[in-house]
Design an enzyme around this catalytic site. Structure first.
Site, PDB file in Angstrom:
ATOM      1  N   ASP A 158       0.824  -1.200   0.000  1.00 25.01           N
ATOM      2  CA  ASP A 158       0.000   0.000   0.000  1.00 25.01           C
ATOM      3  C   ASP A 158       0.865   1.260   0.000  1.00 25.01           C
ATOM      4  O   ASP A 158       2.085   1.209   0.169  1.00 25.01           O
ATOM      5  CB  ASP A 158      -1.018  -0.021   1.151  1.00 25.01           C
ATOM      6  CG  ASP A 158      -0.391   0.120   2.525  1.00 25.01           C
ATOM      7  OD1 ASP A 158       0.597   0.859   2.651  1.00 25.01           O
ATOM      8  OD2 ASP A 158      -0.906  -0.490   3.477  1.00 25.01           O
ATOM      9  N   GLN A 159       0.231   2.380  -0.193  1.00 23.62           N
ATOM     10  CA  GLN A 159       0.930   3.651  -0.365  1.00 23.62           C
ATOM     11  C   GLN A 159       1.829   3.988   0.829  1.00 23.62           C
ATOM     12  O   GLN A 159       2.896   4.566   0.669  1.00 23.62           O
ATOM     13  CB  GLN A 159      -0.084   4.775  -0.592  1.00 23.62           C
ATOM     14  CG  GLN A 159       0.545   6.124  -0.922  1.00 23.62           C
ATOM     15  CD  GLN A 159      -0.513   7.168  -1.251  1.00 23.62           C
ATOM     16  OE1 GLN A 159      -1.702   6.917  -1.143  1.00 23.62           O
ATOM     17  NE2 GLN A 159      -0.073   8.338  -1.679  1.00 23.62           N
TER      18      GLN A 159
END
Length: 267
Positions: A115-116
């Site tokens: 994820d980011q």
């Protein structure tokens, strides 16, 4: 072409030539490997030096380690920074993975996702078959994460992670868990926890730690199957070594075609 040894025809290519071209060793050493029974083709030991194979179809291994015959395939490891989206083109214009693939002519894709807000090891390749296998949690490829979390994690909490944590989408059990460090700073206590998982559920590390009362502050993936992040700097990418490629291809060949999974791998 001149000479039967240099021909690629319906009979295939001599095995020792294929091995040498793949970088296993010199042709003479490859002949010795074959003669000593250390080379298999499609799982069968081959000892005849005149044996021919089709490099585009046959699978070859030496001492049980897969040999990459298709030299058009690229295998790259990236230390993904926080803030980068795990896609080759983000529709919202956020930083994506394209900037890290400019050094390769081939069109590379990421295997799984981070994820980011998670950094660490991400595999990029143009080998669709390998990517398909490694990205599915049913194949059982383990990943190792280091999580900096809020609070002081107790031995009881570590034990709970390996016994099983009940989440809204079912129970999740860490393959391994251990406390690396615990400290108390100006903003309160924090701990470093190492988690080994093979699940591919969405943001599973963050959800597990939140469920046991220790929300994640920072998260890094240090290992993916046989691949280790090592000292690769954040934001840098490199091709896998011959040994790493062999280990990854061996792992991929050991599994069957996994069942589809509808949960994206985001940590």
């Amino acid at each position: 072409m001149s000479g039967a040894d240099e021909q690629t025809d319906a009979a295939g290519v001599r095995l020792q030539k294929v091995l040498a071209h793949a970088g296993v060793a010199s042709r003479r050493v490859c002949e010795e490997l074959i003669a000593s029974g250390r080379v298999r083709v499609n799982g069968v030991v081959v000892t005849e030096l005149g044996s021919r194979i089709d490099p585009e179809v046959d699978l070859v291994d030496v001492d049980g380690t897969a040999v990459q015959l298709d030299q058009s395939k690229r295998y790259v490891v990236l230390n993904k920074p926080v803030g980068v989206i795990s896609t080759m083109r983000d529709e919202k214009g956020r930083p994506d993975l394209r900037r890290y693939t400019a050094d390769w002519d081939e069109r590379l894709y990421n295997v799984g996702r981070l994820d980011q807000d998670t950094s660490g090891l991400l595999v990029l390749t143009n080998d669709g078959g390998l990517a398909h296998v490694l990205a599915h949690p049913s194949f059982g490829v383990t990943k190792v994460y280091i999580a900096k979390v809020e609070g002081t994690v107790s031995p009881q909490t570590i034990a709970r992670l390996t016994r099983g944590v009940q989440l809204e989408d079912g129970e999740i059990v860490a393959d391994k868990a251990r406390l690396l460090d615990a400290s108390r700073g100006g903003h309160g206590a924090s701990s470093l926890v190492e988690l080994t998982l093979h699940s591919g559920r969405n943001r599973i590390v963050r959800r597990m730690m939140a469920e046991v009362g220790h929300p994640v502050i920072e998260l890094v993936r240090r290992q993916f199957g046989p691949l280790h992040l090592g000292s690769l700097p954040v934001g840098r990418a490199r091709e896998l070594t011959t040994v790493e490629r062999g280990a990854l291809l061996t792992l991929a060949r050991q599994g069957a075609d996994p069942a589809p999974d509808d949960s994206p791998e985001l940590r």
